[in-house]
Scaffold this motif. Sequence first.
Motif, mmCIF file in Angstrom:
data_model
loop_
_atom_site.group_PDB
_atom_site.id
_atom_site.type_symbol
_atom_site.label_atom_id
_atom_site.label_comp_id
_atom_site.label_asym_id
_atom_site.label_seq_id
_atom_site.Cartn_x
_atom_site.Cartn_y
_atom_site.Cartn_z
ATOM 1 N N TRP A 1 48.492 25.336 27.280
ATOM 2 C CA TRP A 1 48.270 24.201 26.375
ATOM 3 C C TRP A 1 46.826 24.201 25.885
ATOM 4 O O TRP A 1 46.569 24.019 24.699
ATOM 5 C CB TRP A 1 48.611 22.887 27.069
ATOM 6 N N GLN A 2 45.879 24.410 26.787
ATOM 7 C CA GLN A 2 44.459 24.423 26.408
ATOM 8 C C GLN A 2 44.178 25.555 25.423
ATOM 9 O O GLN A 2 43.424 25.384 24.474
ATOM 10 C CB GLN A 2 43.564 24.569 27.647
ATOM 11 N N ASN A 3 44.776 26.715 25.661
ATOM 12 C CA ASN A 3 44.567 27.832 24.736
ATOM 13 C C ASN A 3 45.119 27.517 23.355
ATOM 14 O O ASN A 3 44.537 27.903 22.343
ATOM 15 C CB ASN A 3 45.191 29.119 25.278
ATOM 16 N N TYR A 4 46.234 26.795 23.295
ATOM 17 C CA TYR A 4 46.760 26.395 21.988
ATOM 18 C C TYR A 4 45.871 25.316 21.374
ATOM 19 O O TYR A 4 45.485 25.400 20.213
ATOM 20 C CB TYR A 4 48.201 25.876 22.102
ATOM 21 N N ASN A 5 45.538 24.326 22.162
ATOM 22 C CA ASN A 5 44.780 23.179 21.669
ATOM 23 C C ASN A 5 43.355 23.552 21.251
ATOM 24 O O ASN A 5 42.792 22.935 20.353
ATOM 25 C CB ASN A 5 44.743 22.105 22.756
ATOM 26 N N HIS A 6 42.770 24.534 21.890
ATOM 27 C CA HIS A 6 41.393 24.967 21.601
ATOM 28 C C HIS A 6 41.390 26.380 21.027
ATOM 29 O O HIS A 6 40.487 27.168 21.311
ATOM 30 C CB HIS A 6 40.546 24.911 22.879
ATOM 31 N N ARG A 7 42.377 26.701 20.219
ATOM 32 C CA ARG A 7 42.580 28.067 19.751
ATOM 33 C C ARG A 7 41.468 28.603 18.865
ATOM 34 O O ARG A 7 41.415 29.785 18.585
ATOM 35 C CB ARG A 7 43.925 28.191 19.045
ATOM 36 N N PHE A 8 40.546 27.751 18.433
ATOM 37 C CA PHE A 8 39.487 28.201 17.539
ATOM 38 C C PHE A 8 38.203 28.560 18.262
ATOM 39 O O PHE A 8 37.378 29.282 17.733
ATOM 40 C CB PHE A 8 39.184 27.135 16.481
ATOM 41 N N ASP A 9 38.012 28.024 19.467
ATOM 42 C CA ASP A 9 36.708 28.236 20.075
ATOM 43 C C ASP A 9 36.699 28.556 21.561
ATOM 44 O O ASP A 9 35.717 29.047 22.072
ATOM 45 C CB ASP A 9 35.808 27.017 19.832
ATOM 46 N N ASP A 10 37.741 28.281 22.287
ATOM 47 C CA ASP A 10 37.736 28.502 23.727
ATOM 48 C C ASP A 10 38.957 29.287 24.153
ATOM 49 O O ASP A 10 39.982 29.260 23.492
ATOM 50 C CB ASP A 10 37.758 27.159 24.486
ATOM 51 N N ASN A 11 38.831 29.952 25.279
ATOM 52 C CA ASN A 11 39.978 30.625 25.882
ATOM 53 C C ASN A 11 40.013 30.199 27.341
ATOM 54 O O ASN A 11 39.000 30.256 28.031
ATOM 55 C CB ASN A 11 39.844 32.135 25.753
ATOM 56 N N TYR A 12 41.171 29.770 27.820
ATOM 57 C CA TYR A 12 41.303 29.263 29.179
ATOM 58 C C TYR A 12 42.152 30.200 30.008
ATOM 59 O O TYR A 12 43.017 30.899 29.502
ATOM 60 C CB TYR A 12 41.942 27.870 29.167
ATOM 61 N N GLY A 13 41.876 30.198 31.297
ATOM 62 C CA GLY A 13 42.622 31.009 32.228
ATOM 63 C C GLY A 13 42.788 30.284 33.549
ATOM 64 O O GLY A 13 42.288 29.181 33.738
ATOM 65 N N VAL A 14 43.487 30.939 34.463
ATOM 66 C CA VAL A 14 43.771 30.381 35.787
ATOM 67 C C VAL A 14 43.241 31.349 36.831
ATOM 68 O O VAL A 14 43.499 32.556 36.758
ATOM 69 C CB VAL A 14 45.287 30.175 35.971
ATOM 70 N N VAL A 15 42.508 30.796 37.796
ATOM 71 C CA VAL A 15 41.918 31.587 38.863
ATOM 72 C C VAL A 15 42.328 30.984 40.204
ATOM 73 O O VAL A 15 42.305 29.761 40.366
ATOM 74 C CB VAL A 15 40.369 31.584 38.767
ATOM 75 N N LEU A 16 42.686 31.825 41.147
ATOM 76 C CA LEU A 16 42.950 31.371 42.506
ATOM 77 C C LEU A 16 41.605 31.087 43.155
ATOM 78 O O LEU A 16 40.729 31.956 43.215
ATOM 79 C CB LEU A 16 43.711 32.444 43.289
ATOM 80 N N SER A 17 41.424 29.867 43.644
ATOM 81 C CA SER A 17 40.133 29.500 44.233
ATOM 82 C C SER A 17 40.078 29.877 45.709
ATOM 83 O O SER A 17 41.098 30.189 46.326
ATOM 84 C CB SER A 17 39.885 27.995 44.075
ATOM 85 N N SER A 18 38.907 29.817 46.265
ATOM 86 C CA SER A 18 38.727 30.131 47.688
ATOM 87 C C SER A 18 39.415 29.101 48.573
ATOM 88 O O SER A 18 39.679 29.355 49.743
ATOM 89 C CB SER A 18 37.236 30.196 48.024
ATOM 90 N N LYS A 19 39.745 27.941 48.022
ATOM 91 C CA LYS A 19 40.424 26.888 48.777
ATOM 92 C C LYS A 19 41.947 27.034 48.714
ATOM 93 O O LYS A 19 42.672 26.220 49.266
ATOM 94 C CB LYS A 19 40.019 25.521 48.252
ATOM 95 N N CYS B 1 40.069 27.025 33.902
ATOM 96 C CA CYS B 1 38.711 26.973 33.355
ATOM 97 C C CYS B 1 38.606 27.924 32.169
ATOM 98 O O CYS B 1 39.487 28.749 31.931
ATOM 99 C CB CYS B 1 37.682 27.328 34.422
ATOM 100 N N GLN B 2 37.504 27.803 31.460
ATOM 101 C CA GLN B 2 37.260 28.709 30.345
ATOM 102 C C GLN B 2 37.031 30.111 30.906
ATOM 103 O O GLN B 2 36.360 30.286 31.925
ATOM 104 C CB GLN B 2 36.052 28.257 29.545
ATOM 105 N N THR B 3 37.567 31.098 30.235
ATOM 106 C CA THR B 3 37.417 32.472 30.717
ATOM 107 C C THR B 3 35.972 32.957 30.603
ATOM 108 O O THR B 3 35.601 33.932 31.239
ATOM 109 C CB THR B 3 38.354 33.438 29.961
ATOM 110 N N SER B 4 35.174 32.262 29.819
ATOM 111 C CA SER B 4 33.761 32.629 29.697
ATOM 112 C C SER B 4 32.905 31.979 30.787
ATOM 113 O O SER B 4 31.704 32.191 30.833
ATOM 114 C CB SER B 4 33.238 32.208 28.319
ATOM 115 N N HIS B 5 33.525 31.203 31.677
ATOM 116 C CA HIS B 5 32.782 30.519 32.730
ATOM 117 C C HIS B 5 32.046 31.557 33.581
ATOM 118 O O HIS B 5 32.645 32.525 34.047
ATOM 119 C CB HIS B 5 33.727 29.687 33.602
#
Length: 136
Positions: free
Chosen positions: A16-34, A40-44
């Motif tokens: 949804w975030q990738n669609y909603n912010h398709r002009f400026d951001d790219n979002y992904g999913v990361v497994l956290s240490s917890k 988060c943004q893939t550029s994080h």
Amino acid sequence: MIRFPNKQKAIDLALWQNYNHRFDDNYGVVLSSKGDYTVCQTSHPSFSKSGFENLPVDYKKMDYQHIQQIRMDDDPLPHFEEIAGMFSVAHGETLRFILNAKIPLKRFIRYELACRGYDENFNWVGFEKAEEIWLK
């Protein structure tokens, strides 16, 4: 960054975030240490590109289990809550008619979007241009 214990819900939000912010951001999913999943943004700077989950392109392969998971969620993602709401208020006989008569919902949606006068990126283009875009 938003955390979810459920991987699929995190993926749903990232799509949804990738669609909603398709002009400026790219979002992904990361497994956290917890052990949960972070959207988060893939550029994080905290995450390497290789650490992101592979996201599907679309929901073509969505199954009933996924839909059940969405519908039974105590805190559903707003866009899925809206989609589910459209169907849950429809009369059952109408829903059965849609399936039985093979009503082309995609065309109804495209017609509705043409009537609003916006293009695919929500830019005002006027009704005639919107018809060219959506009703081709």
